[in-house]
Design a protein around this motif. Structure first.
Motif, mmCIF file in Angstrom:
data_model
loop_
_atom_site.group_PDB
_atom_site.id
_atom_site.type_symbol
_atom_site.label_atom_id
_atom_site.label_comp_id
_atom_site.label_asym_id
_atom_site.label_seq_id
_atom_site.Cartn_x
_atom_site.Cartn_y
_atom_site.Cartn_z
ATOM 1 N N ARG A 183 13.155 -73.465 21.405
ATOM 2 C CA ARG A 183 12.878 -72.051 21.647
ATOM 3 C C ARG A 183 11.533 -71.653 21.047
ATOM 4 N NH1 ARG A 183 17.313 -67.326 21.208
ATOM 5 N NH2 ARG A 183 16.299 -65.971 22.680
ATOM 6 N N LEU A 213 12.419 -65.728 26.758
ATOM 7 C CA LEU A 213 13.396 -66.708 27.244
ATOM 8 C C LEU A 213 14.681 -66.622 26.435
ATOM 9 C CD1 LEU A 213 14.204 -69.258 28.904
ATOM 10 C CD2 LEU A 213 13.245 -70.601 27.032
ATOM 11 N N VAL A 214 15.782 -66.499 27.115
ATOM 12 C CA VAL A 214 17.088 -66.563 26.452
ATOM 13 C C VAL A 214 17.776 -67.823 26.964
ATOM 14 C CG1 VAL A 214 19.300 -65.438 26.109
ATOM 15 C CG2 VAL A 214 17.216 -64.065 26.286
ATOM 16 N N PRO A 215 17.752 -68.886 26.145
ATOM 17 C CA PRO A 215 18.246 -70.175 26.620
ATOM 18 C C PRO A 215 19.756 -70.157 26.862
ATOM 19 C CG PRO A 215 17.137 -70.388 24.480
ATOM 20 C CD PRO A 215 17.311 -68.942 24.753
ATOM 21 N N LEU A 248 22.946 -71.466 22.817
ATOM 22 C CA LEU A 248 22.504 -70.618 21.713
ATOM 23 C C LEU A 248 21.342 -71.272 20.994
ATOM 24 C CD1 LEU A 248 25.894 -69.609 20.079
ATOM 25 C CD2 LEU A 248 24.349 -68.143 21.371
ATOM 26 N N ALA A 249 20.302 -70.504 20.693
ATOM 27 C CA ALA A 249 19.191 -71.030 19.910
ATOM 28 C C ALA A 249 18.932 -70.053 18.769
ATOM 29 C CB ALA A 249 17.957 -71.213 20.781
ATOM 30 N N ILE A 250 19.792 -70.094 17.770
ATOM 31 C CA ILE A 250 19.645 -69.246 16.592
ATOM 32 C C ILE A 250 19.938 -70.093 15.363
ATOM 33 C CG2 ILE A 250 20.281 -67.087 17.742
ATOM 34 C CD1 ILE A 250 23.098 -67.435 16.834
ATOM 35 N N ILE A 266 16.664 -61.898 20.618
ATOM 36 C CA ILE A 266 15.450 -62.630 20.247
ATOM 37 C C ILE A 266 14.460 -62.654 21.410
ATOM 38 C CG2 ILE A 266 14.570 -64.931 19.646
ATOM 39 C CD1 ILE A 266 17.200 -65.321 18.063
ATOM 40 N N GLY A 267 15.001 -62.737 22.632
ATOM 41 C CA GLY A 267 14.125 -62.779 23.802
ATOM 42 C C GLY A 267 13.494 -61.436 24.142
ATOM 43 N N TYR A 300 6.300 -64.931 17.775
ATOM 44 C CA TYR A 300 5.750 -64.220 18.929
ATOM 45 C C TYR A 300 4.500 -63.446 18.537
ATOM 46 C CZ TYR A 300 9.503 -65.150 22.269
ATOM 47 O OH TYR A 300 10.370 -65.742 23.143
ATOM 48 N N ASN A 333 21.280 -63.908 20.583
ATOM 49 C CA ASN A 333 20.477 -64.849 21.361
ATOM 50 C C ASN A 333 19.605 -64.100 22.372
ATOM 51 O OD1 ASN A 333 19.904 -67.617 21.861
ATOM 52 N ND2 ASN A 333 21.095 -67.510 23.761
ATOM 53 N N ILE A 334 20.187 -63.061 22.977
ATOM 54 C CA ILE A 334 19.438 -62.248 23.939
ATOM 55 C C ILE A 334 18.397 -61.393 23.220
ATOM 56 C CG2 ILE A 334 19.618 -60.341 25.597
ATOM 57 C CD1 ILE A 334 22.415 -61.437 26.326
ATOM 58 N N TYR A 374 20.069 -77.057 16.856
ATOM 59 C CA TYR A 374 20.363 -75.644 17.091
ATOM 60 C C TYR A 374 19.653 -75.116 18.332
ATOM 61 C CZ TYR A 374 22.162 -75.456 12.310
ATOM 62 O OH TYR A 374 22.860 -75.674 11.161
ATOM 63 N N GLY A 375 18.717 -75.894 18.879
ATOM 64 C CA GLY A 375 17.957 -75.416 20.022
ATOM 65 C C GLY A 375 16.815 -74.511 19.598
ATOM 66 N N VAL A 376 16.707 -74.284 18.282
ATOM 67 C CA VAL A 376 15.690 -73.363 17.783
ATOM 68 C C VAL A 376 14.292 -73.957 17.977
ATOM 69 C CG1 VAL A 376 14.788 -72.247 15.730
ATOM 70 C CG2 VAL A 376 17.239 -72.291 16.128
ATOM 71 N N THR A 385 7.652 -69.569 22.629
ATOM 72 C CA THR A 385 6.912 -68.419 22.119
ATOM 73 C C THR A 385 5.410 -68.643 22.287
ATOM 74 O OG1 THR A 385 6.594 -69.249 19.884
ATOM 75 C CG2 THR A 385 8.666 -68.131 20.337
ATOM 76 N N SER A 386 4.648 -67.619 21.970
ATOM 77 C CA SER A 386 3.203 -67.741 22.168
ATOM 78 C C SER A 386 2.532 -68.545 21.061
ATOM 79 C CB SER A 386 2.584 -66.339 22.269
ATOM 80 O OG SER A 386 3.148 -65.486 21.293
ATOM 81 N N THR A 387 3.304 -68.953 20.045
ATOM 82 C CA THR A 387 2.723 -69.788 18.993
ATOM 83 C C THR A 387 2.461 -71.181 19.554
ATOM 84 O OG1 THR A 387 3.917 -68.597 17.285
ATOM 85 C CG2 THR A 387 3.116 -70.783 16.716
ATOM 86 N N PHE A 425 12.186 -64.080 12.085
ATOM 87 C CA PHE A 425 11.603 -65.409 12.221
ATOM 88 C C PHE A 425 10.934 -65.581 13.584
ATOM 89 C CE2 PHE A 425 12.149 -69.830 13.664
ATOM 90 C CZ PHE A 425 11.398 -70.479 12.713
ATOM 91 N N PHE A 426 11.663 -65.247 14.654
ATOM 92 C CA PHE A 426 11.084 -65.429 15.982
ATOM 93 C C PHE A 426 10.006 -64.390 16.275
ATOM 94 C CE2 PHE A 426 14.779 -68.122 16.695
ATOM 95 C CZ PHE A 426 14.157 -69.188 17.309
#
Ligand SMILES: Nc1ncnc2c1ncn2[C@@H]1O[C@H](COP(=O)(O)OP(=O)(O)OP(=O)(O)O)[C@@H](O)[C@H]1O
Ligand SMILES: [Mg+2]
Lengths: 319, 366
Positions: B205, A88-90, A93-95, A155-156, A112, A152-153, B200-202, B209-211, A107-108
């Motif tokens: 997000r 998912l790329v919200p 921005l989600a960073i 990460i997805g 995953y 942002n992209i 931040y929306g983190v 994820t699968s967590t 981190f992401f």
């Protein structure tokens, strides 16, 4: 390559999706499939319900009704396997601005479920794809708008999803970055990735997407290839008349002219959808003149997606 | 200049004691002009109300029961003693706390002012017709008699309170109460990080994820817990090394502090998942952190609270942890002696953690 994969089992299939916030319906009866290697566009104005639809597909929101299957797994907020198949790329921005590009990816990647060594290799690959290898160690907060979007992209993409969801990925991006983003989407889809792409930029949808769904007020009002969608308007021409004077009155007068199927107002422009524009242009101009308005410009062309949208909803895609 | 800080201490003490005014009981000989003047002077001080008592016994009784902050016993013949510049002793009765200490200083000041003319007269009378050196000698001669006009302080509770606080190092008591205050405060301020992650929306997000959600929530709570724990361990180690503070039985103290940190972390999680922005979090953290600490006995010992306040204080984790630490540090308690407190703290931790996780899930999936 992409075409060869179409026809195999869809990566995403959803049907009958419903979601209300309070008693305000945001998504009503939405359903569609996306095949591997296919880029599917959700085209709609602000508040149409695109992000809400995507949030349900990504397992962030539980639908009030309907079902979602991703890579053969039933999607729900607790379905780890299904979520693992989605990148998912919200829209926003989600960073972490205080972390570097590499740290954000790492981190992401952990979330995953990527193991340490594969994650390191994959991070390098993704940095390459999003063109941030040189800036990998810099704080994301110091990046330009376009670079942040690319991170942002990225990460997805980390966990090699089967379905990539991009929610208006080019908003607020300079033309160069935008082009880079569109190119990587084309490349990824060429590699067999299914992409769900939302936008309210018609040109992007036309360039990237094989099939497009038009959504408005939570409903999917038309779906098909660009050609199919335009064909719903019939063998028609689009006539745009720049009007000086009362545009609404002018549009009403145009609607009465023979062959005119619809006449809508877009600011000071009257947009007519009609058969045989070549022979009927004079009557159109006469009708406007009768209302005491002056025509300052005329354009006749084939309709595009924007016109389809205008015709279906009576309003412009962009505001 | 020196009055203001003293009054402030008295005032704050009165606030935490649950009464708006500090009540000072006075036993004075009837019809004694100087005693009346003394009472009037004390009564005129802001925030202090003088309550007349017939005898010293009932005065001590009321101080014991927390109805009075302190008391003064003016002996018979006070006026006469001042007039004739004879020796006399005014007795101050108080508990071993800051309020009483401040009141004692105020009373001593007032008595001193009444005695001053006599003291000056004593020196002058003795030194008439004398050269400066002779006067100094005379002053030295009468020094004993000057000093005889005095206020002596008497601390109440050679019984209960005395035992309670006796045998403790200067810092032993303060250290644990301060630790609770700061640890809790730190964990609450830690909520700002969670709020940022949300902004931040983190955080949202992470949920894509699968967590699993539960792991993410535990991670967020764990972050707050770690912050609190680091703070607590730092205070324990630093105070033990620098001030030789005795932290009692390590196991009991460890369990109490761990649970307290868990409660603090869960509260931080709750704030982090409900509040909108950093500045809001800062305000709430400060208010709640200091408020709960004050109510829970981390500023004024719980023992000094009236019964009602002590009951109300039980809603704070501080009160339970303070009570446990008192048992462990002052009475050499072990884990077995603080099982009730440990149980309550564990209950609070679990409840708040559940509440915090739920609200976090709700805010993220809305
Ligand atoms: N969390 C929420 N609470 C209440 N209403 C919401 C919430 N999120 C969205 N809505 C409402 O649902 C409708 C659809 O919103 P959504 O964000 O899905 O639209 P969108 O198509 O993504 O719009 P945009 O192009 O502006 O991103 C809107 O009317 C919006 O106001
Ligand atoms: Mg949106």
């Amino acid at each position: 390559m992409a075409k060869l994969l179409i026809g195999t089992a869809p990566v995403l299939s959803c049907e009958g999706l419903q979601k209300s916030y309070g008693d305000q319906p945001a998504v009503v009866e939405v359903g569609f499939d996306i095949a591997p290697g296919e880029t599917f566009g959700l085209l709609g104005p602000n508040g149409a319900g695109k992000t809400t639809t995507i949030s349900m597909i990504a397992g962030l929101l539980r639908p009030d009704a309907g079902s979602i299957t991703v890579a053969g797994e039933r999607m729900s907020p607790t379905a780890a396997a299904a979520k693992g198949a989605v990148g998912l790329v919200p829209q926003d921005l989600a960073i972490y601005p205080d972390l570097s590009a590499r740290e954000n990816l790492t981190f992401f990647g952990r979330l995953y479920g990527l193991a340490k060594q594969p994650l390191r290799t994959r991070t390098d690959e993704v940095l390459e794809v999003i063109g941030l290898t040189d800036r990998a160690g810099d704080r994301a907060g110091e990046f330009s708008g376009g670079m942040k979007r690319r991170l942002n992209i990225g990460i997805g993409l980390l966990h090699r999803p089967r379905l990539l969801i991009l929610d208006e990925p080019t908003v607020g991006v300079d033309p160069q970055s935008r082009n880079a983003i569109l190119e990587s989407v084309e490349q990824l889809s060429g590699e067999g990735l299914a992409v769900l792409y939302t936008t309210h930029y018609m040109e992007e949808a036309e360039r990237l997407c094989r099939r497009i769904a038009i959504v408005d007020q939570g409903r999917l009002i038309a779906e098909g290839t660009r050609r199919e969608l335009v064909a719903t308007l019939g063998e028609q021409d689009l006539v745009r008349l720049e009007v000086f004077g009362d545009a609404v009155a002018a549009a009403e007068a145009c609607a009465g002219v023979e062959g005119v199927r619809s006449a809508d107002v877009e600011e000071s422009t009257v947009v007519c959808l009609m058969h045989g524009a070549g022979s009927r242009l004079a009557s159109l101009l006469g009708a406007v003149a009768e209302q005491g308005a002056t025509v300052t410009g005329v354009e006749v062309r084939e309709p595009d997606l924007e016109d389809v949208f205008l015709h279906l909803t009576g309003k412009a895609l962009r505001h | 200049m020196f009055l203001l800080p003293l009054l402030l201490v008295v005032f704050i003490g009165a606030q935490f004691g649950g009464t708006s005014e500090t009540r000072l009981g006075v036993v004075a000989p009837p019809g004694d002009a100087s005693a009346t003047a003394l009472i009037d002077e004390l009564d005129a001080l802001q925030g202090i109300a003088v309550a007349p008592f017939d005898d010293a016994a009932s005065l001590r009784d009321d101080i014991d029961r927390g109805l009075l902050s302190a008391g003064v016993v003016v002996p018979d013949g006070y006026d006469e003693a001042l007039r004739s510049v004879g020796p006399i002793t005014v007795v101050f009765v108080g508990r071993p706390d800051a309020t009483a200490a401040s009141l004692e200083a105020l009373v001593a000041g007032a008595v001193g002012r009444q005695a001053a003319p006599g003291q000056a007269a004593l020196i002058a009378a003795a030194g008439l017709d004398a050269d400066p050196a002779e006067l100094r000698r005379v002053a030295l001669q009468v020094q004993d008699r000057i000093a005889a006009i005095e206020v002596t302080a008497e601390q109440l509770g050679s019984d209960e309170l005395q035992q309670e606080f006796g045998g403790l190092g200067q810092f032993d008591l303060g250290a644990s109460t301060q630790l609770l205050l700061f640890t809790f405060l730190t964990a609450l301020f830690g909520s700002a990080a969670l709020i940022q992650t949300r902004q931040y929306g983190v955080a949202r997000r992470m949920l894509s994820t699968s967590t699993p959600m539960s792991v993410i929530v535990v991670g967020q709570g764990g972050g707050r817990f770690l912050i609190a724990l680091v703070q607590a361990v730092y205070i324990v180690v630093a105070s033990a090394l620098l001030f030789r503070v005795d932290w009692g039985d390590p196991l009991a103290t460890g369990v109490v502090l761990l649970l307290f940190c868990a409660v603090a972390a869960a509260t931080g999680l709750l704030l982090g998942s409900t509040l909108r922005n950093d500045s809001q979090a800062g305000g709430v953290a400060l208010g709640l952190g200091l408020g709960a600490a004050a109510l829970g006995g981390s500023m004024v010992p719980l023992e000094l609270y009236p019964d009602v306040m002590r009951t109300v204080a039980r809603i704070t984790p501080h009160a339970w942890a303070n009570q446990a630490m008192a048992e462990i540090v002052r009475r050499d308690g072990t884990l077995a002696d603080v099982l009730t407190e440990v149980g309550v703290l564990a209950g609070m931790a679990v409840t708040l953690l559940a509440l915090g996780s739920l609200t976090l899930q709700r805010t993220l999936t809305r």
